[in-house]
Design an enzyme around this catalytic site. Sequence first.
Site, short mmCIF file in Angstrom:
data_model
loop_
_atom_site.label_atom_id
_atom_site.label_comp_id
_atom_site.label_asym_id
_atom_site.label_seq_id
_atom_site.Cartn_x
_atom_site.Cartn_y
_atom_site.Cartn_z
N HIS A 57 0.84 -1.21 0.00
CA HIS A 57 0.00 0.00 0.00
C HIS A 57 0.87 1.25 0.00
O HIS A 57 1.52 1.57 0.99
CB HIS A 57 -0.92 0.01 1.23
CG HIS A 57 -1.93 1.11 1.18
ND1 HIS A 57 -3.27 0.88 0.97
CD2 HIS A 57 -1.80 2.46 1.29
CE1 HIS A 57 -3.92 2.03 0.96
NE2 HIS A 57 -3.05 3.01 1.15
N HIS A 59 1.36 5.46 -1.97
CA HIS A 59 0.84 6.56 -2.81
C HIS A 59 2.02 7.20 -3.52
O HIS A 59 2.64 8.13 -3.00
CB HIS A 59 0.09 7.59 -1.96
CG HIS A 59 -1.16 7.04 -1.36
ND1 HIS A 59 -2.41 7.21 -1.93
CD2 HIS A 59 -1.36 6.28 -0.25
CE1 HIS A 59 -3.31 6.59 -1.20
NE2 HIS A 59 -2.71 6.02 -0.16
N GLN A 152 -9.77 9.46 -4.86
CA GLN A 152 -9.47 10.08 -3.56
C GLN A 152 -10.61 10.93 -3.01
O GLN A 152 -10.87 10.95 -1.82
CB GLN A 152 -8.21 10.95 -3.72
CG GLN A 152 -7.89 11.87 -2.55
CD GLN A 152 -7.22 11.15 -1.40
OE1 GLN A 152 -6.05 10.83 -1.46
NE2 GLN A 152 -7.97 10.87 -0.35
N HIS A 210 -9.41 1.82 0.04
CA HIS A 210 -9.29 2.49 1.33
C HIS A 210 -10.65 2.27 2.00
O HIS A 210 -11.67 2.74 1.50
CB HIS A 210 -9.03 3.97 1.14
CG HIS A 210 -7.62 4.29 0.73
ND1 HIS A 210 -7.08 3.87 -0.45
CD2 HIS A 210 -6.65 4.98 1.38
CE1 HIS A 210 -5.82 4.29 -0.52
NE2 HIS A 210 -5.53 4.97 0.58
N GLU A 213 -11.12 4.09 6.90
CA GLU A 213 -9.97 4.76 7.52
C GLU A 213 -10.54 5.88 8.38
O GLU A 213 -10.56 7.05 8.01
CB GLU A 213 -9.00 5.31 6.47
CG GLU A 213 -7.70 5.81 7.11
CD GLU A 213 -6.68 6.33 6.12
OE1 GLU A 213 -7.00 6.42 4.92
OE2 GLU A 213 -5.55 6.64 6.55
N ASP A 309 2.38 3.23 2.89
CA ASP A 309 1.35 4.24 2.66
C ASP A 309 1.93 5.57 2.16
O ASP A 309 1.62 5.99 1.05
CB ASP A 309 0.49 4.45 3.92
CG ASP A 309 -0.86 5.10 3.62
OD1 ASP A 309 -1.23 5.23 2.44
OD2 ASP A 309 -1.56 5.47 4.58
N TRP A 315 0.52 13.85 4.00
CA TRP A 315 0.03 13.15 5.19
C TRP A 315 1.14 12.79 6.18
O TRP A 315 0.89 12.50 7.33
CB TRP A 315 -0.71 11.87 4.77
CG TRP A 315 -1.95 12.17 4.00
CD1 TRP A 315 -3.20 12.42 4.51
CD2 TRP A 315 -2.08 12.29 2.57
NE1 TRP A 315 -4.09 12.68 3.49
CE2 TRP A 315 -3.43 12.61 2.30
CE3 TRP A 315 -1.20 12.15 1.50
CZ2 TRP A 315 -3.91 12.80 1.00
CZ3 TRP A 315 -1.67 12.34 0.21
CH2 TRP A 315 -3.01 12.66 -0.03
FE FE2 Z 1 -3.57 5.07 1.67
#
Ligand code: FE2
Length: 424
Positions: A57, A59, A152, A210, A213, A309, A315
């Site tokens: 996982h 991005h 997203q 996702h 979350e 991630d 993030w």
């Molecule tokens: Fe993610």
Amino acid sequence: MLDLLFTGCTLPDGRTGMSVAVQNGHIVEVAPGFTAPAHETIDAAGQLLSTPFVDAHFHMDSTLSYGLPRVNQSGTLLEGIALWGELKPTLVQDAIIERALAYCDWAVARGILAIRTHVDVCDPRLLAVEALLHVRERVRDYLDLQLVAFPQDGFLRAPGAQDNLVRALDMGVDVVGGIPHFERTMADGADAVRALCTLAAERGLRVDMHCDESDDPLSRHIETLASESHRLGLHGRVAASHATSMHSMDNYYVSKLLPLLAESGLAVIANPLINITLQGRHDTYPKRRGMTRVPELMAAGVPVAFGQDCVMDPWYALGSGDMLEVAHMGLHVAQMTSRDGMAACFDAVTRVPAQVLGLSHVGLVPGCRADFVLLQARDAVEALRLRATRLGVWRAGRRLASTPAQSTALHLPGRPGSVSFQHG
Ligand code: FE2
């Protein structure tokens, strides 16, 4: 004459004194004490030879963009999404490619040879999709990159997202993504799960959403994802990423949910570094840990992988593609400190994510592709403890990266020498 022979290896399952022989890019023998003439023989001297790390996982469209156009002040998931929304219109394809390739270099150096990356499809230009399709091609000789079409801003909520996602799949994106907890309502979230699973079934694709979350114990989209997987016969092809709301769910409800996940052949991907950071932000004390129920899922027979991630993006300011750091955090947050628990955490960044991604060539048995990482550690637990140096990384028997063994010279009065932090 063999192409390559490793001797004196410890394997992740604990076997020691093992030899691994390679011919034509594949493993041809795994046996204790085996020797034969080879073009190159590497004495592992008792160190751990493993299949490479697999990141289930990631991005990659946002990686290494930390600080663009500003940093996330609150540190929350929602400010990260808003910040990514500010950055998106300014994205330039060449910059995405450059950052992604730089990250792929980091990953290979750290022994990662396969990554599943989500790619945002809510920008109608699909710039990031085009960029990562280009990157997938550029790295294909040394890194398996799997792309997930990720809406997203919501599959039903964001204008144009449904068309964009289908266009991304038509362009060659591998996996169907989703974000049901970000749709406008619980009902919309469930509708999105149904539509996306149906789309995947029609196209014969895998699914990785996702899913939940959130700290909201009533965010239960994983239940719909599991039942849709079962209904559509997608067993073994569907993953729920994050699934953090499960940490706050009622125990009775979870006792019903876990067998459903196992029956549906669902996999769960936890992202411990990110979720220990992002979740529980509305809590004072006690403050929730924010990771899904990893040992309970494993005990129920659900495959659990750990993902990185984020690395240096809206993030998360930290990270370096180190899956041992990811597993190290995972075992702490999940309190999986038994020997078996720690071994399972090592598996969660090697064997299990390879299975989740459908990489059937990965393994330490004859016939598998000769992909390895040699670690400066004598077993999986020591590798986790030390976040061990990746002495060498091989794909199909070809060396891709080397790092010198870590050793620190000491200049202590009356006690000169060196230290590597390996005990005994
Ligand atoms: Fe993610």
